[in-house]
Write an enzyme that holds these catalytic residues in place. Structure first.
Site, PDB file in Angstrom:
ATOM      1  CD  GLU A   1      -6.271   4.605  -0.730  1.00  0.00           C
ATOM      2  OE1 GLU A   1      -6.270   4.895   0.470  1.00  0.00           O
ATOM      3  OE2 GLU A   1      -7.289   4.212  -1.331  1.00  0.00           O
TER       4      GLU A   1
ATOM      5  CE1 TYR B   1      -3.658   2.600   0.926  1.00  0.00           C
ATOM      6  CE2 TYR B   1      -1.839   3.604   2.117  1.00  0.00           C
ATOM      7  CZ  TYR B   1      -3.106   3.681   1.559  1.00  0.00           C
ATOM      8  OH  TYR B   1      -3.802   4.858   1.643  1.00  0.00           O
TER       9      TYR B   1
END
Ligand code: ADP
Ligand code: MG
Length: 397
Positions: free
Chosen positions: A197, A109
């Site tokens: 993101e 991530y």
């Protein structure tokens, strides 16, 4: 403002962030054509909606030949996808991203977001990437690392290196990873993002470092600098009430309840939402008409609030300062005339020109418009009247 994954990937590509080859498709035939042009053995068919969680909801399909691509595309197009981010009503799929399949070794991530407390951009990274990052944040927040970025120096090399080590990348890809972080940060700043993101960022078996998913949000206040971003707007993804309100310079947020609120000033609007909840009601919206209301603007606000079928009463809560109560009162009368009132309206007016405002409402004597003694009384009656209207509708049905 939000855009789709394929649009985000196109922007990131321009900034040197590695993304899979691929293209958007609006029909199964187009999907097949894009897949053929890609020419890769594995092709991924991805639903494009303004929400994540598609993988778990069946919105990401792996195809091994053109027939499968066509089959997955026709299965997804037109379908309503319900993910943990869409709410129970889901979102209809109108576009697809057809891209090459990656040979994933591990998912990570990586995100950039503006931290309001420090007024800095913060980079966040975790080895626990993929589809469960919300769970990681909740249960094991120590597995998410952060680097706060000084706006004067920008993202520093020691920060990208420190992050890459903490995220536990293997030595062979370290340089690629730090370059990836640099490029993503540059895109974030240049495009005035509020969020960037990448979940997952993947390392492939060939040691490539790729953004497999991409989500960019943009600061609405900076959109005037970015007509190229504004052009990517997909109106079908936005709440038509919020669109209409933005056009009329009204600040409107849909909250899904049945007591509509029309208020001046964000502070009073929040207090109004609170007091409706306090009396056991559910606010339908947050609506701030601002400080320069005109009769037309008030009438438009009524049109927008009442276009929501769920709304069963309207609570007008105005504390006149620059706004004048007589203008608001005339707006309510005008709305009754040109828009019509299908639900009861409770008006609490106070402040500048309150006497004139009350007089206008009293003389107009519009059926279904009630004056409240004060904010407390108004909120209570708005909740009661919404409940009464609801049961009246239920009896009729
Ligand atoms: P969402 O976050 O909405 O679930 P993602 O784009 O993150 O959608 O995709 C979900 C999962 O599907 C990823 O974690 C990854 O495992 C897989 N996936 C997505 N795109 C590809 C691709 N191009 N190649 C291989 N696997 C993919
Ligand atoms: Mg994802």
């Amino acid at each position: 403002m939000n855009i789709h994954e394929y649009q985000s990937k196109q922007i990131l590509r321009e900034f040197g962030v590695k993304v899979p080859n691929g293209n958007a498709a609006f029909s199964p035939e187009e999907a097949a054509r894009v897949a053929k042009d890609l020419g890769t053995p594995v092709v991924v068919v991805k639903a494009q909606i303004h929400a994540g969680g598609r993988g778990k909801a069946g919105g990401v399909k792996i195809a091994h030949n053109i027939d499968e691509v066509k089959q997955f595309a026709s299965g997804l197009l037109g379908k309503v996808l319900v993910t943990h981010q869409t709410g129970p009503e889901g979102k209809q799929v109108n576009r697809l991203l057809i891209e090459e399949g990656s040979n994933i070794e591990k998912e990570y991530y990586l995100g950039f977001v503006i931290d309001r407390k420090t007024a800095q951009i913060v980079m966040m990274g975790s080895e626990e990437g993929g589809m469960e990052i919300e769970k990681v944040a909740e249960e094991t927040p120590e597995k998410i690392f952060k680097e706060y970025i000084d706006p004067v120096t920008g993202l520093m090399p020691f920060q990208t290196r420190r992050m890459a080590f903490r995220m536990n990348f293997k030595p062979e890809v370290m340089n690629k990873v730090t370059k990836f972080m640099d490029c993503l940060y540059k895109a974030f700043v240049a495009k005035d993002c509020s969020l960037a993101e990448i979940n997952p960022l993947v390392v492939t078996k060939e040691n490539d470092v790729i953004a497999l998913d991409a989500k960019l949000n943009f600061d609405d206040s900076a959109l005037f600098r970015h007509p190229e971003i504004e052009a990517l707007r997909d109106e079908s993804e936005e709440d038509p009430k919020e669109r209409a309100a933005a056009k009329a310079a009204l600040s409107y947020v849909n909250l899904g309840g049945d007591v509509a609120c029309m208020v001046n000033g964000a502070g009073l609007a929040m207090a109004t939402v609170d007091i409706i909840k306090y009396y056991g009601g559910e606010p339908a919206n947050f609506l701030d008409v601002g400080g320069d209301s005109t009769v037309e603007k008030i009438a438009e606000a009524f049109r927008i609030m009442q276009s929501d079928d769920q709304v069963h009463s309207v609570f007008v809560n105005i504390f006149g300062g620059i706004n004048k109560c007589d203008v608001i009162a005339s707006g309510i009368v005008e709305a009754a005339k040109v828009v019509g009132l299908r639900v009861p309206v409770i008006a609490r007016l106070d402040g500048t020109n309150v006497e004139a405002g009350r007089k206008i409402l009293k003389e107009a004597n519009v059926p279904g418009v009630y004056m409240a003694a004060d904010m407390d009384d108004g909120a209570k009656r708005a909740v009661e009247l919404a409940a009464a209207k609801k049961s009246e509708l239920r009896i009729k049905a």
